[in-house]
Design a protein around this motif. Structure first.
Motif, PDB file in Angstrom:
ATOM      1  N   ILE A 187       0.846  -1.200   0.000  1.00 28.33           N
ATOM      2  CA  ILE A 187       0.000   0.000   0.000  1.00 28.33           C
ATOM      3  C   ILE A 187       0.879   1.248   0.000  1.00 28.33           C
ATOM      4  CG2 ILE A 187      -1.631   1.369   1.376  1.00 28.33           C
ATOM      5  CD1 ILE A 187      -2.825  -1.371   2.315  1.00 28.33           C
ATOM      6  N   ASN A 188       1.859   1.270   0.890  1.00 25.22           N
ATOM      7  CA  ASN A 188       2.759   2.426   0.986  1.00 25.22           C
ATOM      8  C   ASN A 188       3.472   2.672  -0.340  1.00 25.22           C
ATOM      9  OD1 ASN A 188       1.960   2.577   3.649  1.00 25.22           O
ATOM     10  ND2 ASN A 188       3.868   1.734   4.467  1.00 25.22           N
ATOM     11  N   PHE A 189       3.972   1.599  -0.952  1.00 23.68           N
ATOM     12  CA  PHE A 189       4.695   1.731  -2.214  1.00 23.68           C
ATOM     13  C   PHE A 189       3.782   2.259  -3.314  1.00 23.68           C
ATOM     14  CE2 PHE A 189       5.735  -0.051  -6.383  1.00 23.68           C
ATOM     15  CZ  PHE A 189       6.958   0.567  -6.591  1.00 23.68           C
ATOM     16  N   ALA A 190       2.642   1.603  -3.521  1.00 19.83           N
ATOM     17  CA  ALA A 190       1.742   1.999  -4.612  1.00 19.83           C
ATOM     18  C   ALA A 190       1.269   3.439  -4.441  1.00 19.83           C
ATOM     19  CB  ALA A 190       0.559   1.043  -4.699  1.00 19.83           C
ATOM     20  N   CYS A 191       0.922   3.796  -3.214  1.00 15.89           N
ATOM     21  CA  CYS A 191       0.429   5.155  -2.970  1.00 15.89           C
ATOM     22  C   CYS A 191       1.528   6.197  -3.179  1.00 15.89           C
ATOM     23  CB  CYS A 191      -0.164   5.265  -1.570  1.00 15.89           C
ATOM     24  SG  CYS A 191      -1.693   4.304  -1.372  1.00 15.89           S
ATOM     25  N   ILE A 237      -9.454   3.876  -0.780  1.00 13.92           N
ATOM     26  CA  ILE A 237      -9.277   2.987   0.374  1.00 13.92           C
ATOM     27  C   ILE A 237      -9.242   3.752   1.699  1.00 13.92           C
ATOM     28  CG2 ILE A 237      -8.141   1.193  -0.993  1.00 13.92           C
ATOM     29  CD1 ILE A 237      -5.465   2.101   0.404  1.00 13.92           C
ATOM     30  N   ARG A 238      -9.393   5.050   1.638  1.00 16.52           N
ATOM     31  CA  ARG A 238      -9.435   5.861   2.859  1.00 16.52           C
ATOM     32  C   ARG A 238     -10.859   5.884   3.406  1.00 16.52           C
ATOM     33  NH1 ARG A 238      -5.789  10.405   0.187  1.00 16.52           N
ATOM     34  NH2 ARG A 238      -3.779   9.369   0.399  1.00 16.52           N
ATOM     35  N   PRO A 239     -11.023   6.211   4.706  1.00 19.36           N
ATOM     36  CA  PRO A 239     -12.370   6.268   5.280  1.00 19.36           C
ATOM     37  C   PRO A 239     -13.310   7.111   4.411  1.00 19.36           C
ATOM     38  CG  PRO A 239     -10.752   6.497   7.015  1.00 19.36           C
ATOM     39  CD  PRO A 239      -9.987   6.530   5.698  1.00 19.36           C
ATOM     40  N   GLY A 240     -14.467   6.547   4.115  1.00 17.42           N
ATOM     41  CA  GLY A 240     -15.444   7.215   3.266  1.00 17.42           C
ATOM     42  C   GLY A 240     -15.270   6.918   1.787  1.00 17.42           C
ATOM     43  N   GLY A 241     -14.149   6.297   1.430  1.00 19.18           N
ATOM     44  CA  GLY A 241     -13.891   5.966   0.030  1.00 19.18           C
ATOM     45  C   GLY A 241     -14.694   4.755  -0.422  1.00 19.18           C
ATOM     46  N   SER A 242     -14.826   4.600  -1.715  1.00 25.09           N
ATOM     47  CA  SER A 242     -15.658   3.530  -2.281  1.00 25.09           C
ATOM     48  C   SER A 242     -15.124   2.129  -1.995  1.00 25.09           C
ATOM     49  CB  SER A 242     -15.809   3.723  -3.787  1.00 25.09           C
ATOM     50  OG  SER A 242     -14.539   3.714  -4.425  1.00 25.09           O
ATOM     51  N   CYS A 243     -13.846   2.023  -1.629  1.00 25.55           N
ATOM     52  CA  CYS A 243     -13.246   0.706  -1.349  1.00 25.55           C
ATOM     53  C   CYS A 243     -12.751   0.581   0.092  1.00 25.55           C
ATOM     54  CB  CYS A 243     -12.104   0.435  -2.321  1.00 25.55           C
ATOM     55  SG  CYS A 243     -12.620   0.382  -4.040  1.00 25.55           S
ATOM     56  N   PHE A 244     -13.182   1.482   0.964  1.00 25.32           N
ATOM     57  CA  PHE A 244     -12.732   1.411   2.358  1.00 25.32           C
ATOM     58  C   PHE A 244     -13.314   0.197   3.079  1.00 25.32           C
ATOM     59  CE2 PHE A 244     -13.193   2.550   6.887  1.00 25.32           C
ATOM     60  CZ  PHE A 244     -11.846   2.633   7.202  1.00 25.32           C
ATOM     61  N   ILE A 245     -14.577  -0.114   2.814  1.00 23.51           N
ATOM     62  CA  ILE A 245     -15.246  -1.274   3.426  1.00 23.51           C
ATOM     63  C   ILE A 245     -15.181  -2.428   2.446  1.00 23.51           C
ATOM     64  CG2 ILE A 245     -17.432  -2.145   4.362  1.00 23.51           C
ATOM     65  CD1 ILE A 245     -16.172   0.059   6.080  1.00 23.51           C
ATOM     66  N   PRO A 246     -14.751  -3.604   2.821  1.00 22.07           N
ATOM     67  CA  PRO A 246     -14.319  -3.978   4.168  1.00 22.07           C
ATOM     68  C   PRO A 246     -12.949  -3.384   4.503  1.00 22.07           C
ATOM     69  CG  PRO A 246     -14.089  -5.862   2.697  1.00 22.07           C
ATOM     70  CD  PRO A 246     -14.715  -4.746   1.904  1.00 22.07           C
ATOM     71  N   ASN A 247     -12.838  -2.936   5.719  1.00 24.51           N
ATOM     72  CA  ASN A 247     -11.641  -2.263   6.181  1.00 24.51           C
ATOM     73  C   ASN A 247     -10.610  -3.299   6.621  1.00 24.51           C
ATOM     74  OD1 ASN A 247      -9.753  -0.506   7.192  1.00 24.51           O
ATOM     75  ND2 ASN A 247     -10.932   0.067   9.001  1.00 24.51           N
ATOM     76  N   ASN A 285      -7.876  -6.342   1.288  1.00 26.03           N
ATOM     77  CA  ASN A 285      -8.699  -5.659   0.286  1.00 26.03           C
ATOM     78  C   ASN A 285      -8.090  -4.328  -0.138  1.00 26.03           C
ATOM     79  OD1 ASN A 285     -10.472  -7.749   0.312  1.00 26.03           O
ATOM     80  ND2 ASN A 285     -12.158  -6.643   1.252  1.00 26.03           N
ATOM     81  N   HIS A 286      -7.583  -3.578   0.818  1.00 26.82           N
ATOM     82  CA  HIS A 286      -6.978  -2.289   0.484  1.00 26.82           C
ATOM     83  C   HIS A 286      -5.739  -2.491  -0.382  1.00 26.82           C
ATOM     84  CE1 HIS A 286      -8.921  -0.053   4.149  1.00 26.82           C
ATOM     85  NE2 HIS A 286      -9.814  -0.571   3.319  1.00 26.82           N
ATOM     86  N   ALA A 287      -4.904  -3.448  -0.009  1.00 28.16           N
ATOM     87  CA  ALA A 287      -3.698  -3.700  -0.789  1.00 28.16           C
ATOM     88  C   ALA A 287      -4.053  -4.186  -2.193  1.00 28.16           C
ATOM     89  CB  ALA A 287      -2.812  -4.731  -0.081  1.00 28.16           C
ATOM     90  N   SER A 288      -5.006  -5.079  -2.308  1.00 28.37           N
ATOM     91  CA  SER A 288      -5.396  -5.584  -3.628  1.00 28.37           C
ATOM     92  C   SER A 288      -5.856  -4.452  -4.535  1.00 28.37           C
ATOM     93  CB  SER A 288      -6.499  -6.640  -3.503  1.00 28.37           C
ATOM     94  OG  SER A 288      -5.982  -7.819  -2.932  1.00 28.37           O
ATOM     95  N   PHE A 289      -6.635  -3.520  -3.989  1.00 26.09           N
ATOM     96  CA  PHE A 289      -7.129  -2.413  -4.801  1.00 26.09           C
ATOM     97  C   PHE A 289      -5.979  -1.553  -5.329  1.00 26.09           C
ATOM     98  CE2 PHE A 289      -8.509   1.909  -5.521  1.00 26.09           C
ATOM     99  CZ  PHE A 289      -9.538   1.703  -6.430  1.00 26.09           C
ATOM    100  N   VAL A 290      -5.057  -1.162  -4.454  1.00 24.82           N
ATOM    101  CA  VAL A 290      -3.972  -0.281  -4.911  1.00 24.82           C
ATOM    102  C   VAL A 290      -2.942  -1.043  -5.739  1.00 24.82           C
ATOM    103  CG1 VAL A 290      -4.315   1.397  -3.068  1.00 24.82           C
ATOM    104  CG2 VAL A 290      -2.621  -0.402  -2.768  1.00 24.82           C
ATOM    105  N   MET A 291      -2.730  -2.321  -5.442  1.00 24.26           N
ATOM    106  CA  MET A 291      -1.816  -3.119  -6.259  1.00 24.26           C
ATOM    107  C   MET A 291      -2.347  -3.218  -7.684  1.00 24.26           C
ATOM    108  SD  MET A 291      -0.940  -6.052  -3.414  1.00 24.26           S
ATOM    109  CE  MET A 291      -0.084  -7.197  -4.496  1.00 24.26           C
TER     110      MET A 291
END
Length: 116
Positions: free
Chosen positions: A47-51, A60-70, A74-80
């Motif tokens: 996540i850190n690298f991709a961002c 993937i941040r709070p309120g974002g379309s991919c934040f849930i499930p937190n 899931n967050h890493a898969s989205f940004v990867m």
């Protein structure tokens, strides 16, 4: 019934082969997601690298379309996947030190849409 000459038959076969291969390439989609064996530390590093490389991480941040499930997977898969799609869709762009893998099925869910 008219006979087709050998050169025309050969040309037809060659063009058909090219079109079939072209259609296959144009219709194939792949996504890059985190492996099931990646550790939380590896997922966070991804996540850190991709961002840090220009990927839009707002979803993937709070309120974002991919934040849930937190969760990190899931967050890493989205940004990867976002990194993979914007960096040439190469094996290297999905490697993430062997913590990335390819999916042939769209991992999008709800309002969280993965690029393809």
């Amino acid at each position: 019934m008219a006979k087709i000459s050998s050169p025309l038959t050969l040309l037809f076969i060659m063009l058909s082969s090219i079109m079939i291969n072209h259609i296959h390439v144009a219709s194939s989609k792949t996504w890059c997601i985190a492996t099931l064996i990646a550790t939380n530390a590896q997922l966070q590093a991804n996540i850190n690298f991709a961002c840090s490389q220009g990927v839009d991480c707002r979803p993937i941040r709070p309120g974002g379309s991919c934040f849930i499930p937190n969760n990190l997977a899931n967050h890493a898969s989205f940004v990867m996947n976002s990194y993979y799609q914007t960096h040439g869709r190469t094996n290297q762009a999905c490697s993430f030190k062997n913590t990335g893998t390819f999916a042939a099925t769209d991992p999008s869910f709800g309002k969280c849409v993965y690029a393809s």
